[in-house]
Motif scaffolding. Structure first.
Motif, mmCIF file in Angstrom:
data_model
loop_
_atom_site.group_PDB
_atom_site.id
_atom_site.type_symbol
_atom_site.label_atom_id
_atom_site.label_comp_id
_atom_site.label_asym_id
_atom_site.label_seq_id
_atom_site.Cartn_x
_atom_site.Cartn_y
_atom_site.Cartn_z
ATOM 1 N N LYS A 1 0.688 -1.232 -0.130
ATOM 2 C CA LYS A 1 0.032 -0.012 -0.074
ATOM 3 C C LYS A 1 0.912 1.145 0.037
ATOM 4 O O LYS A 1 1.903 1.225 0.632
ATOM 5 C CB LYS A 1 -0.870 0.016 1.163
ATOM 6 N N LEU A 2 0.403 2.345 -0.749
ATOM 7 C CA LEU A 2 0.954 3.553 -0.693
ATOM 8 C C LEU A 2 1.071 4.116 0.681
ATOM 9 O O LEU A 2 0.100 3.986 1.401
ATOM 10 C CB LEU A 2 0.438 4.533 -1.692
ATOM 11 N N GLN A 3 2.133 4.792 1.146
ATOM 12 C CA GLN A 3 2.281 5.335 2.381
ATOM 13 C C GLN A 3 2.911 6.678 2.341
ATOM 14 O O GLN A 3 3.734 7.108 1.499
ATOM 15 C CB GLN A 3 3.290 4.644 3.422
ATOM 16 N N VAL A 4 2.452 7.618 3.068
ATOM 17 C CA VAL A 4 2.864 9.082 3.414
ATOM 18 C C VAL A 4 3.621 9.081 4.541
ATOM 19 O O VAL A 4 2.756 8.829 5.729
ATOM 20 C CB VAL A 4 1.891 10.010 3.069
ATOM 21 N N LEU A 5 4.740 9.495 4.422
ATOM 22 C CA LEU A 5 5.432 9.783 5.843
ATOM 23 C C LEU A 5 5.830 11.271 5.905
ATOM 24 O O LEU A 5 6.648 11.688 5.246
ATOM 25 C CB LEU A 5 6.914 8.733 5.723
ATOM 26 N N HIS B 1 11.262 16.148 6.949
ATOM 27 C CA HIS B 1 10.998 15.698 5.779
ATOM 28 C C HIS B 1 9.673 14.914 5.523
ATOM 29 O O HIS B 1 8.881 14.716 6.473
ATOM 30 C CB HIS B 1 12.107 14.864 5.269
ATOM 31 N N ILE B 2 9.316 14.784 4.187
ATOM 32 C CA ILE B 2 8.091 14.316 3.624
ATOM 33 C C ILE B 2 8.606 13.341 2.620
ATOM 34 O O ILE B 2 9.270 13.583 1.961
ATOM 35 C CB ILE B 2 7.236 15.272 3.141
ATOM 36 N N LYS B 3 7.990 12.032 2.691
ATOM 37 C CA LYS B 3 8.320 10.980 1.912
ATOM 38 C C LYS B 3 6.947 10.035 1.373
ATOM 39 O O LYS B 3 6.082 10.224 2.079
ATOM 40 C CB LYS B 3 9.141 9.980 2.463
ATOM 41 N N ILE B 4 7.017 9.818 0.194
ATOM 42 C CA ILE B 4 5.930 8.663 -0.145
ATOM 43 C C ILE B 4 6.686 7.385 -0.540
ATOM 44 O O ILE B 4 7.644 7.210 -0.986
ATOM 45 C CB ILE B 4 5.395 9.150 -1.540
ATOM 46 N N LEU B 5 6.083 6.293 0.173
ATOM 47 C CA LEU B 5 6.645 5.001 0.028
ATOM 48 C C LEU B 5 5.662 4.000 -0.496
ATOM 49 O O LEU B 5 4.523 4.013 -0.316
ATOM 50 C CB LEU B 5 6.965 4.542 1.520
ATOM 51 N N GLU C 1 11.035 4.423 -2.327
ATOM 52 C CA GLU C 1 10.586 5.641 -1.459
ATOM 53 C C GLU C 1 10.980 6.585 -2.223
ATOM 54 O O GLU C 1 11.819 6.765 -3.203
ATOM 55 C CB GLU C 1 11.116 5.710 -0.343
ATOM 56 N N TYR C 2 10.242 7.861 -2.018
ATOM 57 C CA TYR C 2 10.565 9.248 -3.047
ATOM 58 C C TYR C 2 10.425 10.090 -1.758
ATOM 59 O O TYR C 2 9.395 10.451 -0.975
ATOM 60 C CB TYR C 2 9.515 9.791 -3.835
ATOM 61 N N THR C 3 11.683 10.807 -1.218
ATOM 62 C CA THR C 3 11.810 12.009 -0.488
ATOM 63 C C THR C 3 11.948 13.196 -1.174
ATOM 64 O O THR C 3 12.572 13.558 -2.018
ATOM 65 C CB THR C 3 13.108 11.867 0.243
ATOM 66 N N PHE C 4 10.761 14.099 -0.820
ATOM 67 C CA PHE C 4 10.662 15.428 -1.365
ATOM 68 C C PHE C 4 11.931 16.314 -0.963
ATOM 69 O O PHE C 4 12.297 16.387 0.344
ATOM 70 C CB PHE C 4 9.311 16.204 -1.029
ATOM 71 N N SER C 5 12.489 17.093 -1.939
ATOM 72 C CA SER C 5 13.671 17.858 -1.431
ATOM 73 C C SER C 5 13.148 19.097 -0.816
ATOM 74 O O SER C 5 11.990 19.296 -0.768
ATOM 75 C CB SER C 5 14.371 18.314 -2.620
#
Length: 182
Positions: free
Chosen positions: A42-46, A118-122, A127-131
């Motif tokens: 499942k997609l997650q937002v961290l 920071h904010i990530k989508i996993l 994962e993708y970390t927003f710069s």
């Protein structure tokens, strides 16, 4: 005779209630082998931040074809306030692939300024970390949230009795597509 029949029925019942999480497939030699059925990740937002007060945070999402955020399309998590950085994780419903996200920073009107790290989508093991530049330039704050883009401080505020502090993203569908592709 009754004991034999009873024992036989118990054995049948036990074998008919076996775990169905395995699937038989044929390998290259033509033999059946059991393989585990995999659940889709499942997609997650961290969000990693310092939150000083207990609160409830939410992530709203809308998918391709929707015009705006719908009040039923969100997930939430309780946050325990503490002076250290913490990960706040939101697990989106299965097969939800958002076009945009809205990160709501609490319900209590006494929330202290939040230090956003920071904010990530996993998704699965990707994962993708927003710069910092992406957060500064592509996340927009509601009028109920002062966003100090140099210090990454989020200060919720009430205006005329209304309180709704959030950041929302521009399109994230390309990021989501990158994460879910094989």
């Amino acid at each position: 005779m009754k004991n034999i029949l009873f024992t036989f029925l118990i054995i049948i019942a036990l074998f008919s209630c076996k775990d169905n999480t395995k699937e038989k497939t044929k390998n290259e030699n033509g033999y059946n082998e059991n393989t585990e059925l995999k659940e889709d990740p499942k997609l997650q937002v961290l969000i990693n931040a310092i939150i000083l007060e207990n609160d409830v945070f939410e992530v709203y999402y809308y998918e391709l074809g929707q015009d705006t955020f719908h009040p039923k399309d969100f997930v939430f998590t309780k946050v325990i306030g503490k002076p250290e950085s913490q990960d706040i994780i939101f697990i989106l419903p299965e097969k939800t692939y958002p076009e945009r996200l809205r990160l709501d920073f609490g319900k209590i009107k006494t929330q202290k300024p939040i230090k956003l790290n920071h904010i990530k989508i996993l998704y699965g093991n990707k994962e993708y970390t927003f710069s910092e530049d992406e957060i500064r330039n592509e996340f927009k704050a509601s009028k109920y949230l002062d966003f100090n883009k140099n210090k990454f401080l989020l200060s919720p505020r009430e205006i005329e009795g209304r309180y709704d502090p959030y950041l929302y993203t521009k399109k994230v569908s390309n990021i989501v597509n990158y994460l879910i592709e094989d």
